[in-house]
Design a protein around this motif. Structure first.
Motif, PDB file in Angstrom:
ATOM      1  N   GLY A   1      -0.335   5.258  -0.973  1.00 30.60           N
ATOM      2  CA  GLY A   1      -1.292   6.185  -1.567  1.00 30.60           C
ATOM      3  C   GLY A   1      -2.446   5.449  -2.211  1.00 30.60           C
ATOM      4  N   ALA A   2      -2.683   5.727  -3.505  1.00 34.88           N
ATOM      5  CA  ALA A   2      -3.787   5.096  -4.224  1.00 34.88           C
ATOM      6  C   ALA A   2      -3.515   3.637  -4.552  1.00 34.88           C
ATOM      7  N   CYS A   3      -2.290   3.197  -4.445  1.00 40.18           N
ATOM      8  CA  CYS A   3      -1.956   1.788  -4.645  1.00 40.18           C
ATOM      9  C   CYS A   3      -2.231   1.039  -3.337  1.00 40.18           C
ATOM     10  N   GLU A   4      -3.256   0.189  -3.360  1.00 40.74           N
ATOM     11  CA  GLU A   4      -3.647  -0.540  -2.161  1.00 40.74           C
ATOM     12  C   GLU A   4      -3.324  -2.014  -2.330  1.00 40.74           C
TER      13      GLU A   4
ATOM     14  N   GLU B   1       3.166   3.532  -9.088  1.00 38.21           N
ATOM     15  CA  GLU B   1       3.240   4.746  -8.281  1.00 38.21           C
ATOM     16  C   GLU B   1       1.855   5.339  -8.120  1.00 38.21           C
ATOM     17  N   SER B   2       1.582   5.893  -6.967  1.00 36.62           N
ATOM     18  CA  SER B   2       0.345   6.629  -6.731  1.00 36.62           C
ATOM     19  C   SER B   2       0.488   8.013  -7.344  1.00 36.62           C
TER      20      SER B   2
ATOM     21  N   THR C   1      -1.697  11.616  -9.249  1.00 36.79           N
ATOM     22  CA  THR C   1      -2.921  12.394  -9.369  1.00 36.79           C
ATOM     23  C   THR C   1      -3.060  12.848 -10.809  1.00 36.79           C
TER      24      THR C   1
ATOM     25  N   ASP D   1      -6.894  10.369  -7.722  1.00 37.09           N
ATOM     26  CA  ASP D   1      -5.732   9.597  -7.310  1.00 37.09           C
ATOM     27  C   ASP D   1      -5.791   8.208  -7.927  1.00 37.09           C
TER      28      ASP D   1
ATOM     29  N   THR E   1       0.838  -1.197   0.000  1.00 36.52           N
ATOM     30  CA  THR E   1       0.000   0.000   0.000  1.00 36.52           C
ATOM     31  C   THR E   1       0.872   1.246   0.000  1.00 36.52           C
TER      32      THR E   1
ATOM     33  N   CYS F   1      -3.555   4.447  -8.983  1.00 41.96           N
ATOM     34  CA  CYS F   1      -2.373   3.582  -8.902  1.00 41.96           C
ATOM     35  C   CYS F   1      -1.937   3.323 -10.333  1.00 41.96           C
TER      36      CYS F   1
END
Length: 253
Positions: A130-133, A232-233, A235, A241, A128, A243
């Protein structure tokens, strides 16, 4: 051959090959024709040591579609010979080492390899950030605008949806390192479109093939799509946001 610098809109970026590697098993031939089998993998023997950029997240799964593979005896990719084609491929998880295609190929020397794929990749982050979960599937289309030459030789355009795109790898292109990419001016006005083949006038198109493919006897090879530490997360322009795949490398091993 390893390609990178997909970034956000590959049509305007060079496909940089950081290394060229092809291990071939030769078990004989029938007449002057060999059988070439392509398998998939998402792990490179070289991992990401020579990647120009390393981010913090890797995929635990990586799905993509392979439509076709062709070769050409011309460095500018004319008169291609289709090795195999699949009009209805399914998304294959390259972490499971699937067989992607097989077909006959005449013995010879091929300074151009042509691969038709979907420009949309689906992947699951292994951590995890940022936006990568971790464990949550994400996807990205890597070609959003710009011209391309389709596998059948007709002109096409990238869209915001899923597209069939063709990668042209040739010994005519000499952009091998990130330094070569910068020196060629690919972020400026130089035409480094990876989805059209190089020409004598514009050798910066396509991707660099470090050495020609030489076919002599039955062949087997693994097609590696390496995005190790390549997520990478980010925007986007609409403040969403995402991934995102920010570094991707193709190779044969």
């Amino acid at each position: 051959m390893r390609l990178s610098n997909f970034k956000n809109q590959i049509c305007h970026l060079s496909l940089i090959i950081v290394y060229s590697l092809l291990f071939i098993n030769c078990d004989g031939t029938t007449g002057n024709t060999s059988t070439f089998t392509l398998q998939g993998s998402s792990t490179s023997a070289d991992a990401s040591e020579s990647a120009p950029v390393n981010f913090s997240v890797s995929p635990s799964s990586l799905f993509m579609k392979i439509y076709s593979l062709a070769v050409s005896t011309d460095e500018f990719c004319s008169d291609p010979i289709t090795v195999f084609t699949n009009e209805e491929p399914v998304e294959e998880d390259l972490t499971q080492n699937p067989t992607l295609g097989s077909g006959d190929i005449p013995d010879g020397t091929y300074p151009c390899i042509i691969i038709e794929i979907s420009d949309t990749f689906t992947y699951t982050p292994d951590a995890t950030d940022g936006a990568c979960e971790e464990g949550v599937e994400a996807s990205k289309g890597v070609c959003n605008e710009g011209p391309l030459l389709l596998f059948d030789g007709t002109d096409g355009e990238c869209t915001t949806g899923e597209d069939r795109v063709t990668i042209y790898l040739s010994t005519a292109n000499t952009i091998v390192t990130p330094e070569d990419y910068d020196e060629a001016g690919c972020d400026d006005d130089t035409d480094c479109n990876g989805f059209v083949p190089p020409t004598a006038e514009i050798p910066t198109r396509g991707g660099a093939l470090g050495a020609p493919l030489i076919i002599s006897g039955d062949q087997s090879s693994t097609f590696v799509v390496d995005i190790n530490n390549g997520l990478e997360s980010v925007t986007d322009e609409e403040d969403n946001d995402l991934c995102s795949i920010e570094d991707i490398r193709f190779s044969f091993e």
